[in-house]
Enzyme design. Sequence first.
Site, PDB file in Angstrom:
ATOM      1  N   ASP A 111       0.828  -1.219   0.000  1.00  0.00           N
ATOM      2  CA  ASP A 111       0.000   0.000   0.000  1.00  0.00           C
ATOM      3  C   ASP A 111       0.850   1.251   0.000  1.00  0.00           C
ATOM      4  O   ASP A 111       0.686   2.122  -0.864  1.00  0.00           O
ATOM      5  CB  ASP A 111      -0.896   0.054   1.252  1.00  0.00           C
ATOM      6  N   ARG A 129       0.909   4.271  16.680  1.00  0.00           N
ATOM      7  CA  ARG A 129       0.579   5.355  15.727  1.00  0.00           C
ATOM      8  C   ARG A 129       1.069   6.720  16.177  1.00  0.00           C
ATOM      9  O   ARG A 129       1.610   7.475  15.368  1.00  0.00           O
ATOM     10  CB  ARG A 129      -0.925   5.386  15.412  1.00  0.00           C
ATOM     11  N   ASP A 134      -6.999   3.512  12.562  1.00  0.00           N
ATOM     12  CA  ASP A 134      -5.653   4.067  12.417  1.00  0.00           C
ATOM     13  C   ASP A 134      -5.635   5.448  11.764  1.00  0.00           C
ATOM     14  O   ASP A 134      -4.783   6.269  12.065  1.00  0.00           O
ATOM     15  CB  ASP A 134      -4.751   3.083  11.653  1.00  0.00           C
ATOM     16  N   SER A 162      -4.201  -8.704   6.692  1.00  0.00           N
ATOM     17  CA  SER A 162      -3.655  -7.378   6.918  1.00  0.00           C
ATOM     18  C   SER A 162      -3.014  -7.430   8.305  1.00  0.00           C
ATOM     19  O   SER A 162      -3.685  -7.697   9.300  1.00  0.00           O
ATOM     20  CB  SER A 162      -4.796  -6.351   6.885  1.00  0.00           C
TER      21      SER A 162
HETATM   22  N1  ARG Z   1      -8.083  -3.153  15.008  1.00  0.00           N
HETATM   23  C1  ARG Z   1      -6.832  -2.884  15.582  1.00  0.00           C
HETATM   24  C2  ARG Z   1      -6.760  -1.480  16.115  1.00  0.00           C
HETATM   25  O1  ARG Z   1      -7.587  -0.707  15.773  1.00  0.00           O
HETATM   26  C3  ARG Z   1      -5.684  -3.220  14.663  1.00  0.00           C
HETATM   27  C4  ARG Z   1      -5.506  -2.372  13.454  1.00  0.00           C
HETATM   28  C5  ARG Z   1      -4.194  -2.677  12.832  1.00  0.00           C
HETATM   29  N2  ARG Z   1      -4.146  -2.761  11.431  1.00  0.00           N
HETATM   30  C6  ARG Z   1      -4.000  -3.877  10.691  1.00  0.00           C
HETATM   31  N3  ARG Z   1      -3.701  -3.721   9.465  1.00  0.00           N
HETATM   32  N4  ARG Z   1      -4.162  -5.074  11.157  1.00  0.00           N
HETATM   33  O2  ARG Z   1      -5.904  -1.148  16.876  1.00  0.00           O
END
Ligand code: ARG
Length: 402
Positions: free
Chosen positions: A14, A96, A125, A176
């Site tokens: 990505d 993040r 995110d 992912s």
């Molecule tokens: N759902 C989790 C969160 O909001 C993980 C998000 C992480 N992204 C991924 N591509 N798995 O913290």
Amino acid sequence: MARTAVVAYSGGLDTSCILAWLKEDWYGFDEVVAVLVDVGQEFDLEESITRAKAAAADDVLLVDRKDAFAEEQCARAILTNALYEGKYPLVSALSRPVIAEAVAGIAQDLGAEAVVHGCTGKGNDQLRFELAFKAHYPGVKVIAPLRDRIWTRDEEIEYALAKGIPVVQTAASPYSIDENLFGRAIEAGVLEDPWNAPPDEPYALTADPAQAPPPIEVVVGFERGLPVSIDGEELALAELIVRMNHLAGAYGIGRIDMIENRAVGIKSREVYEAPGAIALITAHQALEDVVLTKDEARLKAGLAQRWTELVYEGRWFSPAREAIDAFVDSTQRLVTGEVRLALRPSVAVVTGRRSPHMLYAADLASYGTGETFPHDAAEGFIRISSLETELHAARERAETRA
Ligand code: ARG
């Protein structure tokens, strides 16, 4: 003036495509800078740089934030016992702010027009990145190419191949995955059906608990609420978390399969593995149990839930989070001591705890001889405690008779 964009780059498909898109007519940037922030994830530096260059990035910067991430975000999560919806130790939500802070700092130094992330419009995110970008570079323009246009995986692969961007094996993975020192988050693929059991393949930090070695016991030492040693060996927090990931990971501890409420209102099926985080939070809570007063413990549990929700929803950089931290810090002053943890298939079981500051008093709690509890005072305590209960009961009776 040259138009510059600074991208939170992961090295994956990505964000590699994003680097190239930013130079296409529809964005039209002159300079694109990729910033790869190391928060303890597995990545191939050479490959990431090659891919970014192939995608026409003008510069690729590696920023090592492993220790900062451990000592700031992971430390605060352990002190707070942060588990979103009672289960998820905030793995991605914690990283993040660190990544965004590094990217925003570089963007500001370069006088860049925009900061860019690779999140879609459906997740949490995007909130975490954008709030943190704005906290560090007020007024900056944020671009989210995967929100501007929906690309399928196949379209991205086709675009990358056409541009000569090497597409790695991971592009073929149906999952992912986001990872850092504190754990891994796995979504999509067969997991999208909540009835499907998680297959073994996407796990990397944890082994199948059914194949676990014989149980072992470890002693975790804490100082002011933070883990500082394992079996007497002092370790910096980043190292200690990695060590615990290995130890607890061998037992499949910290595998979490949950349906989670995202900030945008979507329920999603999430699979995590965070062996170190779960073992350390379990041990930390056990030490608090013998040190904190009843009211500290109760207040802290309520505030911990609010803290967890704030951080989950992108408010790491907020006065409310800092205010809760101040409360938490005041409770941690005496949370020094040791916890025995038995590592068994799927669980870290607390088998002992001790501290020079325990409020736990054996002679008060004991059912044996030599106790000091004032039994006669209990009668008066209960007589007064039950006054309201008796009044209420009498009123109910009177009303049903009337
Ligand atoms: N759902 C989790 C969160 O909001 C993980 C998000 C992480 N992204 C991924 N591509 N798995 O913290």
